[in-house]
Design an enzyme around this catalytic site. Structure first.
Site, PDB file in Angstrom:
ATOM      1  N   ARG A  25     -61.441  24.616 -63.390  1.00  0.00           N
ATOM      2  CA  ARG A  25     -60.729  24.830 -64.664  1.00  0.00           C
ATOM      3  C   ARG A  25     -60.368  26.313 -64.808  1.00  0.00           C
ATOM      4  NH1 ARG A  25     -66.102  24.663 -65.620  1.00  0.00           N
ATOM      5  NH2 ARG A  25     -66.872  26.593 -66.540  1.00  0.00           N
TER       6      ARG A  25
ATOM      7  N   LYS B 120     -63.383   6.376 -53.427  1.00  0.00           N
ATOM      8  CA  LYS B 120     -63.227   5.121 -54.135  1.00  0.00           C
ATOM      9  C   LYS B 120     -63.462   5.365 -55.625  1.00  0.00           C
ATOM     10  CE  LYS B 120     -66.764   1.827 -54.687  1.00  0.00           C
ATOM     11  NZ  LYS B 120     -67.698   2.288 -55.693  1.00  0.00           N
TER      12      LYS B 120
ATOM     13  N   LYS C 165     -72.618   5.459 -42.746  1.00  0.00           N
ATOM     14  CA  LYS C 165     -74.007   5.106 -42.415  1.00  0.00           C
ATOM     15  C   LYS C 165     -74.114   4.750 -40.930  1.00  0.00           C
ATOM     16  CE  LYS C 165     -74.732   3.100 -47.022  1.00  0.00           C
ATOM     17  NZ  LYS C 165     -75.858   3.618 -47.752  1.00  0.00           N
TER      18      LYS C 165
ATOM     19  N   ASP D 207     -67.035  -2.822 -58.104  1.00  0.00           N
ATOM     20  CA  ASP D 207     -67.747  -1.628 -57.659  1.00  0.00           C
ATOM     21  C   ASP D 207     -68.191  -1.742 -56.197  1.00  0.00           C
ATOM     22  OD1 ASP D 207     -68.966   0.892 -58.040  1.00  0.00           O
ATOM     23  OD2 ASP D 207     -70.911  -0.024 -58.476  1.00  0.00           O
TER      24      ASP D 207
ATOM     25  N   HIS E 147     -67.521  -1.838 -50.148  1.00  0.00           N
ATOM     26  CA  HIS E 147     -68.709  -1.757 -49.291  1.00  0.00           C
ATOM     27  C   HIS E 147     -69.058  -3.083 -48.598  1.00  0.00           C
ATOM     28  CE1 HIS E 147     -68.899   2.004 -51.211  1.00  0.00           C
ATOM     29  NE2 HIS E 147     -69.637   1.682 -52.247  1.00  0.00           N
TER      30      HIS E 147
ATOM     31  N   LYS F  61     -77.569  -4.859 -59.609  1.00  0.00           N
ATOM     32  CA  LYS F  61     -78.375  -3.710 -60.017  1.00  0.00           C
ATOM     33  C   LYS F  61     -79.639  -4.210 -60.711  1.00  0.00           C
ATOM     34  CE  LYS F  61     -74.873  -0.304 -60.065  1.00  0.00           C
ATOM     35  NZ  LYS F  61     -75.083   0.562 -58.920  1.00  0.00           N
TER      36      LYS F  61
ATOM     37  N   LYS G 252     -84.627  -2.298 -53.201  1.00  0.00           N
ATOM     38  CA  LYS G 252     -83.342  -1.835 -52.669  1.00  0.00           C
ATOM     39  C   LYS G 252     -83.239  -2.432 -51.277  1.00  0.00           C
ATOM     40  CE  LYS G 252     -80.375   2.196 -52.038  1.00  0.00           C
ATOM     41  NZ  LYS G 252     -79.088   1.625 -52.428  1.00  0.00           N
TER      42      LYS G 252
HETATM   43  C1  BG6 Z   1     -71.266   3.313 -55.013  1.00  0.00           C
HETATM   44  C2  BG6 Z   1     -71.283   2.512 -56.276  1.00  0.00           C
HETATM   45  O1  BG6 Z   1     -70.000   3.255 -54.413  1.00  0.00           O
HETATM   46  O2  BG6 Z   1     -72.253   2.796 -54.113  1.00  0.00           O
HETATM   47  C3  BG6 Z   1     -72.661   2.581 -56.914  1.00  0.00           C
HETATM   48  O3  BG6 Z   1     -70.310   3.015 -57.182  1.00  0.00           O
HETATM   49  C4  BG6 Z   1     -73.720   2.139 -55.931  1.00  0.00           C
HETATM   50  O4  BG6 Z   1     -72.719   1.773 -58.084  1.00  0.00           O
HETATM   51  C5  BG6 Z   1     -73.581   2.874 -54.605  1.00  0.00           C
HETATM   52  O5  BG6 Z   1     -74.981   2.405 -56.496  1.00  0.00           O
HETATM   53  C6  BG6 Z   1     -74.507   2.255 -53.550  1.00  0.00           C
HETATM   54  O6  BG6 Z   1     -74.542   3.072 -52.415  1.00  0.00           O
HETATM   55  P1  BG6 Z   1     -75.804   3.067 -51.450  1.00  0.00           P
HETATM   56  O7  BG6 Z   1     -75.400   3.960 -50.324  1.00  0.00           O
HETATM   57  O8  BG6 Z   1     -76.965   3.590 -52.245  1.00  0.00           O
HETATM   58  O9  BG6 Z   1     -76.036   1.629 -51.035  1.00  0.00           O
END
Ligand code: BG6
Length: 495
Positions: free
Chosen positions: A46, A152, A186, A239, A244, A344, A349
């Protein structure tokens, strides 16, 4: 290979992405001696911010987010090439000034005019910025390369993605655009192609004759947190799925490319994504489950009810969980279902692709329940561990024939000592050397949206009807099990 001399121009340099990922990744590249000797970073900020202030802020970010102990000498050398400039698409003259500043800076740094414009900005800024870059001639390749890197989300549906592609392609050529999907940074994801195409043993069984179905799971433990405003307008499907999850899907299902180069690999990925059957809205409703989490606890962590999250509408019908059944209409995959799920505030995870093989043709071991005989999985995972596992049946020791499943495991960390990284190093390095193999091409992006569009449309029409509720820490809504159970299948349990 050392990249060509260049300027690395970051729009949105004061934001989270630049501080958390881009600069720490540049630092790791500097530490590995993979930045060009003649190099400069230009941060677009800015009005009124000085280069010194920007350097201080980036240094603070680096100390907080670096993936390894910061070597001051390397960090200072990197930050010494940072210059702050101002450019606001609402004030076009700032872009004219920026163009002159870049010319002067590049003459001093001898970067030869090669420029990478990294748009680490909210998506609504992509076009206004690109148009100004185009108008001022900054995207024209006259003996030097000019590249545009976009993060993205790329569009919010099929129509907007097409419009964005067509507008950008008026300003630059496809080979100049690098659409980032961080899943392609990755290691395990890149390894899918090596697993499939550098090993002779998988190819003969990688098809409908031997594979019963494929499950792709991307479960997250975290809730939406402070991203309520973005997330409530987006939802789990937009998302995660067309980007992904479809990256994972396309790498697992694409045909072998004739060469390992950007054109061949990306053409095969686009081809398979365009073969995903476009469902009717009615079919989309039958072949999907969507859910939203309520308040509760995951271990010691308190999770707010999604609808009470900051910046989320109190009666929101946005899904935080999505499960879909898809098919791919081509020779290799005809009749093989693909089950995808992501959400989520779930129990663990977990990111995995589970390839389930068909049962042995004849159940010779009569006393063994059939479901025991059908536990042949190949599992490619990035979370909770990066690696590959093969599940097969074995005889339990003892005088009787008892059968049980066992697992053969390869874990990256047992074999390779990789330095921890942000996951952006390879992507940024590839942008600088001009290799777009790991970036999404316009046709793939559109094919991805094309496949999810019926789900978006059907869910929008249904509103709150059909939205299931789930507990934080669970595996998602119960109904997601029905999606497989009605086909005589079940989701793979984490084992
Ligand atoms: C992002 C999403 O693109 O990827 C997030 O906007 C998500 O909501 C994230 O948490 C997940 O990425 P990773 O690498 O933690 O699986």
């Amino acid at each position: 290979q050392q990249p060509d001399p260049c300027s690395f121009v970051i729009f949105g340099v004061t934001g989270d992405l630049a501080h958390r990922l881009v600069i720490p990744a540049l630092y790791n590249l500097a530490a590995a001696d993979l930045l060009p000797d003649k190099f400069c970073v230009v941060g677009v900020a800015r009005k009124g911010m000085t280069s010194d202030q920007l350097r201080d802020s980036l240094m603070k970010g680096l100390r907080q987010f670096a993936t390894r102990a910061v070597d001051d000498a390397i960090a200072e050398r990197l930050l010494a090439c940072v210059t702050c400039v101002e450019a606001d698409p609402k004030e076009p003259e700032t872009f004219d000034a920026m163009s002159r500043q870049l010319d002067a800076l590049e003459a001093a740094r001898q970067t030869g005019g090669n420029r990478l414009f990294y748009l680490a900005t909210p998506p609504n800024a992509f076009l206004p910025i690109s148009r100004e870059l185009g108008r001022t001639g900054m995207l024209a390749e006259n003996g030097a390369w000019r590249r545009l890197v976009v993060e993205k989300p790329f569009g919010t549906d099929l129509a907007s993605a097409k419009a964005l592609n067509s507008e950008l392609l008026k300003l630059v050529e496809e080979h100049q655009i690098y659409r980032i999907d961080h899943y392609l940074g990755k290691e395990t994801v890149q390894n899918i192609l090596v697993l499939r195409f550098a090993n002779g043993m998988f190819e003969p069984i990688w098809n409908r004759n031997h594979i019963d179905h494929i499950q792709i799971t991307v479960d997250e433990k975290l809730g939406v947190g402070h991203r309520g405003s973005f997330y409530d307008a987006t939802g789990a499907l937009r998302d995660m799925v067309p980007n992904h999850l479809f990256q994972l899907l396309s790498l697992v299902t694409m045909e072998p490319p004739v060469k390992f180069d950007a054109h061949s690999v990306r053409s095969e990925k686009a081809e398979v994504l365009s073969a995903i059957q476009t469902q009717t809205e009615q079919e989309a409703l039958q072949n999907s489950v969507r859910g939203q989490y309520r308040g509760g606890r995951i271990g010691d962590t308190e999770i707010d009810d999604y609808r009470k999250t900051l910046d989320v509408a109190p009666g929101s019908t946005t899904e935080t969980y999505a499960a879909l059944k898809l098919t791919i209409d081509n020779w290799r995959w005809a009749g093989v279902p693909f089950y995808l799920r992501t959400g989520k505030a779930l129990g663990v995870k977990r990111t995995e692709i589970a390839i389930k093989f068909k049962q042995a043709p004849f159940a010779m071991f009569r006393d063994t329940p059939v479901d025991r005989l059908s536990q042949n999985y190949l599992i490619i995972s990035t979370e909770p561990t990066e690696g590959i596992a093969l599940q097969f049946n074995t005889k339990v020791p003892g005088p009787n024939i008892n059968i049980d499943g066992v697992e053969m495991k390869f874990r990256y960390k047992d074999y390779f000592k990789a330095e921890p990284s942000t996951g952006y190093e390879t992507l940024i390095y590839d942008c600088m050397i001009g290799d777009n193999i790991l970036f999404q091409r316009a046709d793939s992006v559109e094919a991805g949206w094309q496949a999810v569009q019926p789900f978006l449309d059907a869910w929008k029409k249904a509103g709150g009807k059909g939205l299931k509720v789930y507990e934080p820490g669970s595996e998602g809504p119960e109904e997601a099990n029905d999606l497989l159970e009605r086909d005589g299948r079940s989701w793979r349990k984490l084992g």
